[in-house]
Design an enzyme around this catalytic site. Structure first.
Site, PDB file in Angstrom:
ATOM      1  CD  GLN A 237      37.921  34.590  44.805  1.00 53.05           C
ATOM      2  OE1 GLN A 237      37.746  35.302  45.928  1.00 53.05           O
ATOM      3  NE2 GLN A 237      38.598  34.656  44.195  1.00 53.05           N
ATOM      4  NE  ARG A 384      39.106  43.971  39.524  1.00 47.82           N
ATOM      5  CZ  ARG A 384      37.647  44.316  39.172  1.00 47.82           C
ATOM      6  NH1 ARG A 384      36.866  44.811  40.111  1.00 47.82           N
ATOM      7  NH2 ARG A 384      37.414  44.367  38.014  1.00 47.82           N
ATOM      8  CB  CYS A 385      46.554  42.170  42.555  1.00 47.74           C
ATOM      9  SG  CYS A 385      47.169  41.530  44.043  1.00 47.74           S
ATOM     10  CD  GLU A 760      43.712  39.252  39.450  1.00 49.70           C
ATOM     11  OE1 GLU A 760      44.889  39.071  39.300  1.00 49.70           O
ATOM     12  OE2 GLU A 760      42.783  38.673  40.312  1.00 49.70           O
TER      13      GLU A 760
END
Lengths: 806, 288
Positions: A237, A384-385, A760
């Site tokens: 990522q 996802r945050c 997110e």
């Protein structure tokens, strides 16, 4: 001009710029199976690596013999910690300032820890040899309970730092203590609690879960001995961070490391960190002089690479008797597993957890987080945050419900009363964050109207009466959640990773014929960057989005960036893209002025061209100006049309949303069926509404999985019992509820195009909304908090404890 | 997740398959749809040196009536069970159950024979076969023998099959016309094994239960035939008090394992809830 001349609106529509539901250009290859993932890569002479892993949660290694494995036909090498020590790589630094064993050095600290790395001519031979590596273990006492980690006689997890009194973030309290981190004003918060009319306190656990990308982590390392250069393809990522960290660890000069992240099948935070498999593949390639591929299987992914959450939060709210919050306190134990490999901005060991005051106007607040070591896998990623934001959002949203219940107020009404008001923005929270913008009441009101909230409450009241009369065995729960995210890390004054400021970048080249390429420091894992960045450029430069290639993931060609996670691509690289466009546009304007023989200031922008003010017939389109940039620039001007921007955001962005959920619970089985889920999001300027909707659907589905069934569970002996999809709940389309979505649009005042990031939000807001709905179903019976996940047996147990099965 | 190496055989007749299985003994394994065996091989919990694939044996396929029985070839897929008009009209609980087995992709390949022969307590069909009083045709060294489903299961993955045996067909007596049936399965998601499931086949006469049979899935080391519970229900009108006694009797024979689906006590209770619901639904479908 005549009737055939397209209007400004028609020309704008053709660009497929901001606000266009442009179809995702990357899907053309994805839906045909033509994506190019790491595992698709095959190089001549490539070898395959496979890991021997520990069956024990905590054990000393008394014997490690690779003789039989090395004798398997096709096996080329077997790496152990002793081999890695010869190149000083038995341990590696983590992003959080700790060190981590690459391969077990003397003992294992969690089940499935990496013990040895077999390298062979084929996957099959490697797998055969893995079975033949002989390891003898002497089991040690295991602790998988973070609440017992700092007990006086707790098992020592980390012998290497047992006597170290200072950690990466200050003094350590115990040999299993990682860090203490606090924020807010303790004295002010304590004073608020002393004066409070009403107080609540609850112990809220956000269980250990896993991001579960469809594609697991993998890499191919290829070391060129002649040139002394390393090429590393991987599921990264953050490719540039991998290059820099790789150079620092391996001592290979950074310009001789080429990191390439091809297509990635989902990341969700799982692919931010550096894992043992990567290091082993690199060392194996250096040792053998051949490319080495390492591919993680599903069990390895679920049980070893980067879990998320595992926060154990003791939270309190103080309130006046008429329902105005006055204080917040939270003490958290954070389980970091055996090594602190948490992926956070380096100065923030508990991430941005101090967003825990949420969307509410708390005059005083304080939080303290203690990180601890246990015999569990390392990680602690922002799944996802933004860093630890979902833990904070879950905690405050549950706590707000519990306070509303104690006050006898409706949870939506209680929130409405305490939300930060529109006129308070920019708003500085008790923790010091400056929330840049928002209109919270409008969002909540809109959500309540859309779901006919009052009527839902009436229905629930009637159902509860019917339940009490024994006419139904079903309970109805209504969940309300209002969340504020803090994303777009981030401002360099606040955020860095190992000293590298968390800016990001975009480099745009416009070719003579008016098409172009944009390269960025971020890396899409499915977010649709190839589509959305081109839309920003389309609107900024007046060139069709289809004319722009977006390229990410190759550190040799992309400008330096910190990668994609924490909803930072749009807030940071999206801003860099707009800013680079504006440099290009400024140059184009000078060229236009020269060509039209007017002063720069006499020109105005018109969708896709500069025109002379008061004489719109005289204009130069951006396509014409691109051509001109390569053959008739004004005297003294450099030819060409390109620009680069490194964007250091002045602040974070603060997306928010109002979610409402209705569940029907079968009291006799514990099955909670989601009848309805409504999500209203505000992510500022909306670049591509279709992609936003897709992001919301995906994130809500993940939130549904987390809230209703997920937990990475360890038994007391340290065995991870949820290491496959047989046991770990991953919902399919069949279980997934129908999603209703809506939006408001309050642009970020400091972002060049006003966008805030969205990917997110649904995970952050969805989890508390589901959980509040399940809890709400039982609240009229006096229940205040039921721990997640709300799977069948836990919900049934809650009902059982309330005496509902008589 | 890579199996050990093995030799692959694809016989075209039962005799050939039996010959191969006899030859390789404990080193050989028959493979049908493979949905149980292949994952075990990938985890290297099963390491057969010889795989005998049954897919080309035409004699092992098909659904036919034979007097009062229906005989289903072992290699008949779940998908084929779902699509069989004969089964829909004569033993509709098989379609209902098949639709709850795994997911459509698995059902295209997964077979009835594999499902019942493997001895996995999580499989759905074994309890249904016990409920229906089915018999398994087993070919072995000494020729064919028939084993009642109710006698077949000995422990998790332990059955009456011996090395070299092949389960070739399932013979099911047709329940009387007008019977009621239901397979109630509690699961977390599509493709999941049951937290608990109950199969019921019953006939009613004059508002009373004339006959009743109950099977339970995944609440013990083997599928269960709840004989005592059925006895309690016989002759009753399925009134609440009798159902409660029968459910208690069914719960009493369960001994589930704790897993991610829940603790043992919960799974026992769910067996009871599924049975209660299956009884009510079966009753509603029964004529007479």
């Amino acid at each position: 001009m005549n009737d055939m001349t397209p209007t400004a609106a028609e020309r704008a529509a053709k660009l497929e710029g901001l606000g266009c539901k442009r179809k995702r250009v990357e899907d053309i290859r994805f839906v045909q199976g033509k994506g190019n993932y790491v595992d698709d890569l095959k190089l001549p002479g490539m070898l395959y690596g496979d890991l021997v892993r520990s069956p024990h949660g905590h054990a000393r290694i008394t014997r490690l013999d690779t003789t039989k494995a090395a004798a398997v036909p096709g096996v080329v090498a077997v790496l152990t910690a002793d081999v890695l020590k010869t190149v000083n790589l038995a341990w590696m630094p983590t992003l959080a300032g700790d060190v981590q064993m690459v391969l077990a050095d003397g003992k294992v600290l969690f089940q499935n820890q990496e013990v040895a790395f077999v390298v062979a001519e084929s996957r099959e031979a490697a797998a055969d040899a893995v079975e033949l590596v002989e390891v003898e273990y002497e089991p040690l006492p295991v602790n998988v309970d973070p609440l017992k980690a700092m007990a006086p006689n707790a098992p020592v997890i980390r012998e290497d730092i047992k006597d170290k009194t200072d950690g990466a973030h200050g003094k350590r309290k115990h040999y299993n203590h990682v860090f203490s981190w606090q924020a807010g004003d303790k004295a002010a918060a304590d004073a608020a609690f002393e004066k409070a009319d009403v107080k609540i306190r609850e112990f809220i656990v956000y269980p250990r879960v896993h991001p579960c990308p469809l594609e697991t982590c993998q890499c191919v390392a290829s070391f060129d001995k002649i040139e002394g250069e390393l090429t590393l393809w991987g599921t990264f990522q953050a490719p540039h961070v991998i290059r820099t960290v790789g150079s620092l660890i391996s001592k290979i000069p950074e310009h001789k490391i080429h990191v390439i992240a091809p297509d990635i099948g989902g990341g969700f935070g799982n692919k931010v960190g550096a894992y043992s498999g990567y290091i082993c593949a690199i060392v194996a390639s250096i040792v053998t002089g051949r490319p080495v591929k390492w591919t993680e299987d599903r069990i390895e992914n679920l049980s070893t690479t980067a879990f998320a959450r595992d926060f154990h939060m003791d939270v309190e709210i103080a309130c006046t008797k008429d329902g105005k919050v006055t204080g917040l306190r939270c003490y958290t134990i954070a389980d970091h597993g055996a090594f602190d490999a948490c992926a956070n901005a380096t100065k923030w060991p508990a991430g941005l957890f101090s967003i825990i005051s949420g969307s509410y106007d708390f005059p005083a607040a304080y939080c303290l987080v203690d990180g601890v070591y246990t015999n569990k896998a390392p990680g602690g990623v922002a799944y996802r945050c933004s860093f630890r934001v979902t833990e904070a959002a879950y905690c405050i949203e549950r706590a707000m419900d519990i306070m509303a219940q104690k006050l006898g107020m409706d949870p939506a009404e209680f929130r409405m009363k305490n939300l930060i008001r529109r006129e308070q923005f920019p708003y500085t929270s008790a923790f010091g964050w400056q929330y840049d913008s928002g209109d919270y009441q409008t969002a909540l009101k809109k959500a309540m109207e859309a779901t006919n909230y009052t009527k839902l409450r009436d229905e629930q009241k009637a159902k509860r009466e019917a339940f009490k009369r024994g006419e139904t065995r079903e309970l109805m729960g209504i969940g309300v959640a209002f969340f504020t995210e803090i994303v777009g890390a981030g401002p360099s004054r606040a955020c860095d990773i190992l000293g590298i400021a968390m800016f990001d970048s975009a480099e745009i080249r416009i070719h003579p014929t008016g098409s172009g390429i944009c390269r960025l420091g971020t890396k899409s894992q499915g977010q649709g960057h190839e589509t959305t960045y081109a839309q920003i450029i389309a609107t900024e430069l007046g060139l069709p989005a289809d004319n722009i290639t977006v390229e990410e993931g190759n550190t040799d060609t992309a400008p330096y960036g910190l990668g994609t996670y924490g909803s930072r691509s749009t807030p940071v690289s999206g801003a860099a893209t707009a800013m680079a466009c504006r440099k290009i546009k400024a140059k184009a304007q000078m060229i236009a002025a020269y060509m039209l023989e007017v002063h720069d200031d006499d020109l105005e922008w018109d969708v896709d061209r500069f025109r002379v003010k008061g004489n719109p017939e005289r204009s130069k389109t951006m396509t014409e100006l691109a051509w001109a940039a390569y053959h008739e620039v004004p005297p003294g001007m450099e030819p060409g049309l390109e620009a680069i921007n490194y964007y250091d955001p002045p602040n974070f962005t603060f997306p928010y949303g109002a979610y409402i959920c209705v569940v029907d619970i079968d009291v006799d089985t514990g099955m909670a069926k989601v009848r309805r889920f409504f999500a209203l999001d505000d992510c500022g300027t909306r670049i591509n509404p279709m992609i936003i909707e897709g992001q919301i659907h995906g994130g809500l589905t993940e939130a549904f999985g987390i809230a209703m069934g997920q937990e990475i569970h360890y038994d007391p002996d340290g065995n991870v019992t949820t290491a496959s999809f047989m046991d770990y709940f991953l919902p399919t389309a069949v279980e997934t509820p129908h999603w209703e979505t809506d939006w408001t649009e309050v642009p970020s005042p400091h972002h060049p195009i006003g966008a805030k990031g969205v990917g997110e939000s649904p995970n952050v807001g969805g989890v508390p909304c589901f959980s509040n709905a399940v809890n709400d179903a039982f609240s009229f019976l006096g229940s205040t908090h039921i721990q997640m996940p709300h799977d069948h047996w836990r919900v049934w147990t809650a009902a059982e404890n309330l005496g509902l099965h008589q | 997740m890579i199996p050990g190496s093995f030799e692959y055989h694809r016989p075209s007749s039962v005799q050939e398959a039996l010959g191969l299985l006899a030859k390789w003994g404990d080193d050989g394994r028959a493979i049908a749809g493979g949905h149980s065996l292949i994952p075990m091989m990938k985890l290297r919990l099963a390491k057969p040196a010889h795989l005998v694939d049954l897919r080309d044996i035409a004699d092992l396929k098909g659904i036919r009536a034979d007097g009062n029985d229906i005989v289903i070839g072992a290699m008949t897929t779940q998908y084929e069970l779902i699509g069989s008009n004969l089964l829909v009209s004569k033993i509709p609980i098989l379609r209902e159950t098949s639709l709850q087995v795994a997911d459509p992709q698995v059902r295209y390949v997964g077979t009835l024979g594999g499902n019942v022969a493997n001895g996995d307590p999580g499989n759905d069909m074994p309890a249904v076969m016990m409920c229906l009083g089915a018999t398994y045709h087993v070919m072995g060294k000494a020729g064919e023998r028939r084993v009642a489903a109710r006698e077949f299961y000995q422990g998790a993955y332990f059955t009456a099959l011996e090395a070299g045996d092949l389960l070739t067909a399932v013979r099911i007596p047709m329940p009387p016309a007008g019977h009621g049936y239901a397979y109630e399965k509690l699961k977390r998601k599509i493709g999941d094994y049951a937290t608990a499931a109950a199969a019921v086949v019953l006939t009613m006469s004059g508002g009373k239960v004339a006959s009743c049979s109950i099977g339970l899935t995944n609440v013990a080391e083997t599928p269960l035939w709840a004989e005592e519970a059925a006895k309690i229900l016989n002759g009753s009108s399925l009134d609440a008090a009798t159902v409660k006694r029968a459910v208690a009797a069914a719960e009493a024979i369960t001994a589930p394992a704790a897993d991610a689906r829940g603790p043992a006590a919960y799974r026992t209770k769910m067996a009871g809830v599924m049975l209660t619901r299956a009884l009510a639904r079966a009753k509603s479908k029964a004529h007479g």
